[in-house]
Structures are given as structure tokens and as C-alpha cells.
Design an enzyme around this catalytic site. Structure first.
Site, PDB file in Angstrom:
ATOM      1  N   GLY A  41      16.267  20.060  36.688  1.00 15.74           N
ATOM      2  CA  GLY A  41      16.861  18.726  36.625  1.00 15.74           C
ATOM      3  C   GLY A  41      17.365  18.251  37.977  1.00 15.74           C
ATOM      4  O   GLY A  41      17.189  17.084  38.347  1.00 15.74           O
ATOM      5  N   GLN A  49      20.088  15.891  29.219  1.00 16.64           N
ATOM      6  CA  GLN A  49      20.834  16.235  28.004  1.00 16.64           C
ATOM      7  C   GLN A  49      20.237  15.606  26.744  1.00 16.64           C
ATOM      8  O   GLN A  49      20.411  16.132  25.653  1.00 16.64           O
ATOM      9  CB  GLN A  49      22.300  15.795  28.129  1.00 16.64           C
ATOM     10  CG  GLN A  49      23.104  16.588  29.135  1.00 16.64           C
ATOM     11  CD  GLN A  49      23.391  18.025  28.698  1.00 16.64           C
ATOM     12  OE1 GLN A  49      23.319  18.376  27.525  1.00 16.64           O
ATOM     13  NE2 GLN A  49      23.703  18.871  29.660  1.00 16.64           N
ATOM     14  N   ASN A  67      26.555  14.370  30.008  1.00 18.83           N
ATOM     15  CA  ASN A  67      26.642  15.804  29.715  1.00 18.83           C
ATOM     16  C   ASN A  67      28.042  16.255  29.297  1.00 18.83           C
ATOM     17  O   ASN A  67      28.195  17.293  28.689  1.00 18.83           O
ATOM     18  CB  ASN A  67      26.165  16.618  30.910  1.00 18.83           C
ATOM     19  CG  ASN A  67      26.765  16.154  32.214  1.00 18.83           C
ATOM     20  OD1 ASN A  67      26.616  14.992  32.601  1.00 18.83           O
ATOM     21  ND2 ASN A  67      27.460  17.040  32.898  1.00 18.83           N
ATOM     22  N   SER A 127      14.979  18.972  32.231  1.00 17.16           N
ATOM     23  CA  SER A 127      15.182  20.355  32.668  1.00 17.16           C
ATOM     24  C   SER A 127      14.820  21.315  31.548  1.00 17.16           C
ATOM     25  O   SER A 127      15.110  21.054  30.377  1.00 17.16           O
ATOM     26  CB  SER A 127      16.643  20.564  33.069  1.00 17.16           C
ATOM     27  OG  SER A 127      16.896  21.928  33.311  1.00 17.16           O
ATOM     28  N   CYS A 150      29.812  22.663  36.093  1.00 21.29           N
ATOM     29  CA  CYS A 150      29.876  22.570  37.551  1.00 21.29           C
ATOM     30  C   CYS A 150      31.299  22.316  38.018  1.00 21.29           C
ATOM     31  O   CYS A 150      31.723  22.797  39.047  1.00 21.29           O
ATOM     32  CB  CYS A 150      28.988  21.435  38.056  1.00 21.29           C
ATOM     33  SG  CYS A 150      27.437  21.320  37.196  1.00 21.29           S
TER      34      CYS A 150
HETATM   35  C1  LIG Z   1      22.109  20.441  33.667  1.00 23.13           C
HETATM   36  C2  LIG Z   1      21.961  19.039  34.124  1.00 23.13           C
HETATM   37  C3  LIG Z   1      21.285  18.736  35.317  1.00 23.13           C
HETATM   38  C4  LIG Z   1      20.770  19.804  36.245  1.00 23.13           C
HETATM   39  O1  LIG Z   1      19.638  20.460  35.740  1.00 23.13           O
HETATM   40  P1  LIG Z   1      19.227  21.875  36.384  1.00 23.13           P
HETATM   41  O2  LIG Z   1      17.918  22.187  35.744  1.00 23.13           O
HETATM   42  O3  LIG Z   1      20.320  22.834  36.000  1.00 23.13           O
HETATM   43  O4  LIG Z   1      19.126  21.686  37.854  1.00 23.13           O
HETATM   44  C5  LIG Z   1      21.141  17.407  35.668  1.00 23.13           C
HETATM   45  N1  LIG Z   1      21.619  16.428  34.889  1.00 23.13           N
HETATM   46  C6  LIG Z   1      22.276  16.668  33.740  1.00 23.13           C
HETATM   47  C7  LIG Z   1      22.772  15.535  32.910  1.00 23.13           C
HETATM   48  C8  LIG Z   1      22.473  17.988  33.330  1.00 23.13           C
HETATM   49  O5  LIG Z   1      23.129  18.218  32.188  1.00 23.13           O
END
Ligand SMILES: *Cc1c(COP(=O)(O)O)cnc(C)c1O
Length: 381
Positions: A71, A178, A150, A198, A323
């Protein structure tokens, strides 16, 4: 010890059917998809088959699908890739509740001299269409707004935003990390030009993702090299990961409707139960939210202590996003919807998944009130 995992917004387990699908691509069909021989052709075939599956799920065509490392990379490629092509349209519109992968990319571009408008949101986390329209200028090249948040699960009016961007000849990117697999994400229904996915949020593997790029969108690569993914994303393709992501998509296409209904029922039971706790409230909208997301705040409570006490009982939850937990800074999303830093730090996010049962919800509802009572007693001393 009984373990209840309710942190599916941070990551999901990999569905065992996905693992089964992936395994032969490590040991037997291990070829480099660029090689001309049998092994390469085998890998290439798996790659292209996976592309078709993802395309179908989005209502896109296979040549609009680009595989990435996740993502974060998809968000970076969408935003930088579009903005770097156009030196005149140097203005981006986003929201203040985006994931860090979008926000930090926009911050970086701002430091590079691009102009960025960060739209505020209302108390439930919605971007205002009027605000958006007022922010559009002749220089606006890209709008990037997430499909669902998220942290608080709020589902943004992407289709309506897309009408505004279309009318103004502006590209629209949405981070659907998400929402993909939980609510419909057809790119034509949503009026989007770019969309990020993702693997590890949909019961697929970590380290693999997708960027959908509508045919005709002017974009340049961010990563250069051997010209993989039609030159858009160099680097030998992660074939086992891509096959796994596609299998996860195939599974949810069959199961999503029923599963989302089941999760909504569990979520609503959880919300009803938790709100019986004194001085508690729900963050986000009661119904226009992801089927698996419940986010609460509790007065006179410290979220991190709550997470640790829940963990001691076997319950995995989160405060703010994965995060931002670990740092003491209050969640930028919760402060954006009007919570004070103290209120934001007293928050709890429970995100349900396929393996959660009604029994799990009952267990949380049994354990949580006692812990909160106890923590409040302690903090009053
Ligand atoms: C988890 C997440 C990401 C990042 O995705 P990764 O594959 O972990 O780099 C980006 N945007 C949202 C809304 C997420 O929940």
C-alpha cells in the site's frame, strides 16, 4: 491462554488457502517472469492470470493493474508519479485524516515546492464536497482521498468526489487499502483514476500490493531499472506474493457479501455493549463505517495502559493506528474529528476479522468494563 485478535486493520493472518496457492511458486514454479524459457513462461503465466483476477475485482482491464510492494508504495507511486509528469498543475488536494503513506508523500512534495491543500473533516470524519470544490484551482493536478479511514472506519463519498474531479479534469486517487475486500470498490462506480491496494489487509501476504492506473492517465515511474510492469515499476516481480494476493481476492469475491454482513452484526453488538460503559463514545459514523471497525474513546483513561491490560487477558487491540501507537503523539485522525489530545489518547480501536466469533465479542464485553473501572480508579489516585 485464549487469544482474541481484534487488530485486523493493522494486518490480517494469511488465509491457509492463500498459503497453499503460494507454496509451489517458491519451490517448483520459481522462474523469473522475464525469462524466455519454460520456467520464466510459467511464472509469467501466473503473473498475468493474477492480474486478470485483480482487474476483474476492480472492474478494470488487466493492463491497468500494476503490482507493487504494498500500500505504501502504491500511494507513493500514484501521488509522485502523477505530480512529476506535470510541471504546471502543481497543486494536490488531500485530507488531514489520510494514512501516513499519503500524508508524508504530500508533505515531501510540499517541501519540493508543490502546493498541497489538506482538507479538514467533520466530527464523524467526512470530507466536505463544498470544501473540496472551493479548493480546486486551475493548478490542481490530483485529488487523493481515502475510500475508508483505517482508524475510525469512516467511508468517504468517493463517487461524489469523483464527479467533481471529472468535471474539472483532475485525476482522483483513492487509498482503498482498508476498504478493498470489505465494501464494493469498482473503479468506474467510484469515478477514480488511481486506486491503492495492499495484500496483508485482505488475508494475503505482506510486501505485495497493487496500483490501479486508469488507461490514459499521465504518470511516470518512481522506481527505475529493468522496466518490469510495463516500465511503471521496475524490480523482479514477487510472483508468490502476487499469486497469493490474487487468491485472496478470489476468495473474498465469493465470501465478501456474507462475511461483511456477519461482521456488521458483530460490530454493532460490540458497539452497543461497549457504549454501556460510563463516559464512553463511538468515534466515526454509526453506520457509514467499515463493517469490521469499532473505535471508542473513554474519558479519564490512557489508551496504552488499556491495550496492555487487554493484552494481558489475551485480547489484541490498538489505540490510534499501528503506526502512531508506539509514539505518544495523539492520533492525527482523532484530533482532526475534534477530540482533545487527552481524549484521543484514551481511545480503543477494535477491528474484527474472519476468525472472530460472537464468543470473542462476548469475551471483550465481559473483560473491558472491569479493566476500565480499575484503570480509572488507579488514575484517580
Ligand atoms: C496499511 C495501510 C497502508 C500501508 O500499506 P502497506 O502494505 O502496509 O504498505 C496504506 N493505507 C492504509 C489506509 C492502510 O491501512
Amino acid at each position: 491462554m485464549k487469544r482474541v485478535y481484534m487488530d485486523h486493520a493493522a494486518t490480517t493472518y494469511v488465509d491457509p488457502r492463500v498459503v497453499q496457492e503460494m507454496l509451489p511458486y517458491f519451490t517448483e514454479h520459481f522462474g523469473n517472469a522475464s525469462s524466455l524459457h519454460f520456467f520464466g513462461r510459467e511464472a509469467k503465466e501466473a503473473l498475468e492470470h493474477s492480474r486478470e483476477i485483480v482487474a476483474k475485482a476492480l472492474g478494470a482491464s488487466p493492463d491497468e493493474i500494476y503490482f507493487t510492494s504494498g500500500g505504501t508504495e502504491s500511494d507513493n507511486l500514484a501521488i509522485k508519479g502523477v505530480m512529476y509528469t506535470n510541471k504546471i498543475k502543481n497543486h494536490i488536494i488531500t485530507s488531514i485524516i489520510e494514512h501516513h503513506a499519503v500524508l508524508e508523500t504530500c508533505n515531501y512534495l510540499q517541501e519540493q515546492g508543490f502546493e498541497v491543500t489538506y482538507l479538514p473533516v467533520d466530527k464523524q470524519g467526512f470530507v466536505s464536497l463544498n470544501h473540496l470544490e472551493d479548493s480546486v484551482t486551475e493548478k490542481t493536478g490530483l485529488v487523493t482521498i481515502m475510500q475508508a479511514n483505517n482508524e475510525i472506519g469512516t467511508i468517504e463519498p468517493i463517487k461524489e468526489i469523483g464527479k467533481i474531479t471529472k468535471e474539472n479534469g483532475i485525476y482522483l486517487h483513492t487509498d482503498a487499502v482498508q476498504s478493498f475486500g470489505k465494501i464494493p470498490t469498482n473503479v468506474n462506480d467510484l469515478n477514480v483514476d488511481l486506486l491503492s491496494i495492499s495484500g496483508h489487509k485482505i488475508y494475503g501476504p505482506k510486501g505485495v500490493g497493487v496500483l490501479y492506473i486508469r488507461e490514459g492517465v499521465k504518470i511516470e515511474p518512481v522506481q527505475h531499472g529493468g522496466g518490469h510492469e510495463r516500465g511503471m515499476r521496475s524490480g523482479t516481480e514477487n510472483v508468490p506474493g502476487i499469486v497469493g494476493l490474487a487468491k485472496a481476492v478470489e476468495i473474498f469475491q465469493v465470501e465478501m457479501e456474507k462475511e461483511s454482513e456477519r461482521l456488521t452484526d458483530l460490530r454493532d453488538k460490540l458497539i452497543k455493549g461497549v457504549l454501556e460503559i460510563e463516559d464512553s463514545w463511538l468515534n466515526g459514523h454509526p453506520t457509514k463505517r467499515l463493517p469490521n471497525n469499532a473505535n471508542f474513546s473513554f474519558d479519564r483513561l490512557e489508551g496504552e495502559s488499556l491495550i496492555l491490560r487487554l493484552d494481558a487477558k489475551g485480547i489484541a487491540a490498538s489505540t490510534g493506528s499501528a503506526c502512531s501507537s508506539g509514539s505518544k503523539a495523539p492520533s492525527h485522525v482523532l484530533t482532526a474529528i475534534g477530540l482533545t489530545p487527552e481524549q484521543a489518547n484514551g481511545s480503543l480501536r477494535l477491528t474484527l476479522g474472519k476468525r472472530n466469533t460472537e464468543e470473542d465479542v462476548d469475551f471483550v464485553l465481559e473483560v473491558l468494563p472491569e479493566i476500565i473501572l480499575d484503570l480509572r480508579k488507579l488514575s484517580a489516585v
